[in-house]
Design a protein around this motif. Structure first.
Motif, PDB file in Angstrom:
ATOM      1  N   ALA A  66       0.722  -1.384   0.011  1.00  0.00           N
ATOM      2  CA  ALA A  66      -0.008  -0.038   0.104  1.00  0.00           C
ATOM      3  C   ALA A  66       0.785   1.357   0.004  1.00  0.00           C
ATOM      4  N   SER A  67       2.051   1.178   0.539  1.00  0.00           N
ATOM      5  CA  SER A  67       3.010   2.349   0.602  1.00  0.00           C
ATOM      6  C   SER A  67       4.360   1.816   0.775  1.00  0.00           C
ATOM      7  N   LYS A  68       5.430   2.926   0.898  1.00  0.00           N
ATOM      8  CA  LYS A  68       6.638   2.505   0.757  1.00  0.00           C
ATOM      9  C   LYS A  68       6.930   2.139   2.304  1.00  0.00           C
ATOM     10  N   GLU A  69       6.234   2.791   3.412  1.00  0.00           N
ATOM     11  CA  GLU A  69       6.112   2.136   4.709  1.00  0.00           C
ATOM     12  C   GLU A  69       5.927   0.814   4.803  1.00  0.00           C
ATOM     13  N   GLU A  70       4.851   0.355   4.336  1.00  0.00           N
ATOM     14  CA  GLU A  70       4.725  -1.082   4.294  1.00  0.00           C
ATOM     15  C   GLU A  70       5.657  -1.856   3.505  1.00  0.00           C
ATOM     16  N   LEU A  71       6.162  -1.337   2.617  1.00  0.00           N
ATOM     17  CA  LEU A  71       7.331  -2.295   1.851  1.00  0.00           C
ATOM     18  C   LEU A  71       8.479  -2.331   2.922  1.00  0.00           C
ATOM     19  N   PHE A  72       8.708  -0.979   3.749  1.00  0.00           N
ATOM     20  CA  PHE A  72       9.978  -1.218   4.389  1.00  0.00           C
ATOM     21  C   PHE A  72       9.685  -2.289   5.680  1.00  0.00           C
ATOM     22  N   LEU A  73       8.358  -2.251   6.082  1.00  0.00           N
ATOM     23  CA  LEU A  73       8.236  -3.159   7.216  1.00  0.00           C
ATOM     24  C   LEU A  73       8.194  -4.662   6.765  1.00  0.00           C
ATOM     25  N   ALA A  74       8.037  -4.944   5.471  1.00  0.00           N
ATOM     26  CA  ALA A  74       8.180  -6.191   4.883  1.00  0.00           C
ATOM     27  C   ALA A  74       9.779  -6.624   4.719  1.00  0.00           C
ATOM     28  N   LEU A  75      10.523  -5.551   4.183  1.00  0.00           N
ATOM     29  CA  LEU A  75      11.753  -5.792   4.324  1.00  0.00           C
ATOM     30  C   LEU A  75      12.388  -6.052   5.817  1.00  0.00           C
ATOM     31  N   TYR A  76      12.025  -5.203   6.562  1.00  0.00           N
ATOM     32  CA  TYR A  76      12.379  -5.434   7.980  1.00  0.00           C
ATOM     33  C   TYR A  76      12.110  -6.692   8.665  1.00  0.00           C
ATOM     34  N   GLU A  77      10.933  -7.173   8.349  1.00  0.00           N
ATOM     35  CA  GLU A  77      10.515  -8.485   8.695  1.00  0.00           C
ATOM     36  C   GLU A  77      11.599  -9.605   8.392  1.00  0.00           C
ATOM     37  N   ILE A  78      11.941  -9.410   6.991  1.00  0.00           N
ATOM     38  CA  ILE A  78      12.491 -10.448   6.412  1.00  0.00           C
ATOM     39  C   ILE A  78      14.093 -10.379   6.827  1.00  0.00           C
ATOM     40  N   ARG A  79      14.705  -9.347   6.922  1.00  0.00           N
ATOM     41  CA  ARG A  79      16.047  -9.261   7.228  1.00  0.00           C
ATOM     42  C   ARG A  79      16.075  -9.460   9.025  1.00  0.00           C
ATOM     43  N   MET A  80      15.288  -9.236   9.607  1.00  0.00           N
ATOM     44  CA  MET A  80      15.416  -9.480  11.299  1.00  0.00           C
ATOM     45  C   MET A  80      15.163 -11.162  11.481  1.00  0.00           C
ATOM     46  N   ARG A  81      14.430 -11.638  10.442  1.00  0.00           N
ATOM     47  CA  ARG A  81      14.231 -13.186  10.550  1.00  0.00           C
ATOM     48  C   ARG A  81      15.511 -13.957  10.366  1.00  0.00           C
ATOM     49  N   GLU A  82      16.217 -13.293   9.280  1.00  0.00           N
ATOM     50  CA  GLU A  82      17.447 -13.731   8.826  1.00  0.00           C
ATOM     51  C   GLU A  82      18.304 -13.724  10.015  1.00  0.00           C
ATOM     52  N   ARG A  83      18.468 -12.419  10.359  1.00  0.00           N
ATOM     53  CA  ARG A  83      19.227 -12.223  11.501  1.00  0.00           C
ATOM     54  C   ARG A  83      19.411 -13.075  12.644  1.00  0.00           C
ATOM     55  N   ALA A  84      17.920 -13.247  13.219  1.00  0.00           N
ATOM     56  CA  ALA A  84      17.674 -14.141  14.307  1.00  0.00           C
ATOM     57  C   ALA A  84      18.203 -15.677  13.953  1.00  0.00           C
ATOM     58  N   GLN A  85      17.867 -16.045  12.920  1.00  0.00           N
ATOM     59  CA  GLN A  85      18.322 -17.623  12.436  1.00  0.00           C
ATOM     60  C   GLN A  85      19.630 -17.781  12.580  1.00  0.00           C
ATOM     61  N   ARG A  86      20.550 -16.571  12.094  1.00  0.00           N
ATOM     62  CA  ARG A  86      21.823 -16.829  11.990  1.00  0.00           C
ATOM     63  C   ARG A  86      22.323 -17.001  13.366  1.00  0.00           C
ATOM     64  N   LEU A  87      21.916 -15.981  14.208  1.00  0.00           N
ATOM     65  CA  LEU A  87      22.253 -15.900  15.356  1.00  0.00           C
ATOM     66  C   LEU A  87      22.034 -17.202  16.303  1.00  0.00           C
ATOM     67  N   ARG A  88      20.932 -17.663  16.019  1.00  0.00           N
ATOM     68  CA  ARG A  88      20.333 -18.889  16.767  1.00  0.00           C
ATOM     69  C   ARG A  88      21.499 -20.152  16.389  1.00  0.00           C
ATOM     70  N   GLU A  89      21.872 -20.331  14.949  1.00  0.00           N
ATOM     71  CA  GLU A  89      22.604 -21.297  14.956  1.00  0.00           C
ATOM     72  C   GLU A  89      23.876 -21.194  15.375  1.00  0.00           C
ATOM     73  N   ALA A  90      24.417 -19.969  15.494  1.00  0.00           N
ATOM     74  CA  ALA A  90      25.603 -19.662  15.833  1.00  0.00           C
ATOM     75  C   ALA A  90      25.816 -19.829  17.491  1.00  0.00           C
ATOM     76  N   VAL A  91      24.715 -19.610  18.235  1.00  0.00           N
ATOM     77  CA  VAL A  91      24.762 -19.558  19.584  1.00  0.00           C
ATOM     78  C   VAL A  91      24.717 -20.992  20.029  1.00  0.00           C
ATOM     79  N   GLU A  92      23.972 -21.706  19.271  1.00  0.00           N
ATOM     80  CA  GLU A  92      23.923 -23.275  19.530  1.00  0.00           C
ATOM     81  C   GLU A  92      25.448 -23.917  19.298  1.00  0.00           C
ATOM     82  N   GLN A  93      25.991 -23.535  18.188  1.00  0.00           N
ATOM     83  CA  GLN A  93      27.399 -23.882  18.019  1.00  0.00           C
ATOM     84  C   GLN A  93      28.411 -23.638  19.140  1.00  0.00           C
TER      85      GLN A  93
END
Length: 223
Positions: A62-89
């Motif tokens: 609907a807007s650039k703001e909605e687009l940024f939030l979609a981008l934010y969700e993806i990048r933060m999900r990626e970061r959390a997954q990388r961190l989870r794997e690294a911490v477990e190791q």
């Protein structure tokens, strides 16, 4: 920034064609936002970079703001997954019988949590710009807070899993601990930017302050 189809799937998975359109628009948006900032990024340029028309853009966002939030969700999900794997190791390979193992693990995890601060400068500035915009515009506050809360919840789960593996317990709500750690991260990066030394982050925050901060949060009967 490569985005997989799975990362684009929400509660109702979009069609393959729609998912591909969203993926390309989101990838193009990151590049344009990084170059021009969110406010000054024209929708037309994002569409041009993605290879679509304005109609394709507005059929997905609907807007650039909605687009940024979609981008934010993806990048933060990626970061959390990388961190989870690294911490477990890190926890899995730690010698739990050696003296000072908790401090070493906390230091290592702190470094993992912060990842590469210098590589985060552009993303941090975009987040700062969007957060300021959300604070000024009431309609953006709820979705922004919800997105940040989901990221903090993921970090809280990682922290709790780490503590359980080390047989430790915090003396405060783990979510409050995460808010404190995130604030330290942002302060560290902001300080480097203001000093015009983004490539020379003061790692003492990670190697000294963060482990001590963690230790102070651990319940007395578990130290």
């Amino acid at each position: 920034m490569a985005i997989s189809e799975a990362e684009l799937a929400g509660p109702r998975r979009p069609s393959r064609r729609r998912a591909e359109t969203r993926r390309r628009v989101i990838e193009a948006a990151y590049d344009v936002f990084a170059e021009l900032g969110i406010r000054d990024a024209p929708v037309e340029l994002i569409c041009e970079r993605a290879g679509f028309t304005r109609g394709a853009f507005y059929s997905n966002f609907a807007s650039k703001e909605e687009l940024f939030l979609a981008l934010y969700e993806i990048r933060m999900r990626e970061r959390a997954q990388r961190l989870r794997e690294a911490v477990e190791q890190t926890v899995r390979t730690a010698d739990r019988d050696s003296p000072g193992v908790v401090d070493r693990v906390l230091r290592d995890v702190g470094m993992l949590f912060m990842e590469s601060l210098t590589a985060d400068v552009t993303w941090y500035l975009l987040n700062l710009e969007f957060r300021a915009q959300a604070l000024r515009q009431p309609e953006l506050r709820a979705p922004t807070a919800a997105a940040e809360r989901r990221f903090h919840d993921a970090l809280t789960d990682i922290l709790q899993t780490m503590l359980d593996r080390l047989d430790l317990r915090l003396g405060l709500d783990p979510r409050n601990a995460i808010v404190t750690i995130v604030a330290l991260y942002e302060t560290t990066l902001e300080r480097a930017i203001l000093d015009d030394r983004p490539g020379h982050v003061d790692t003492s925050y990670l190697t000294e302050v963060l482990p001590r901060l963690f230790t102070s949060m651990i319940a007395t009967d578990h130290r």
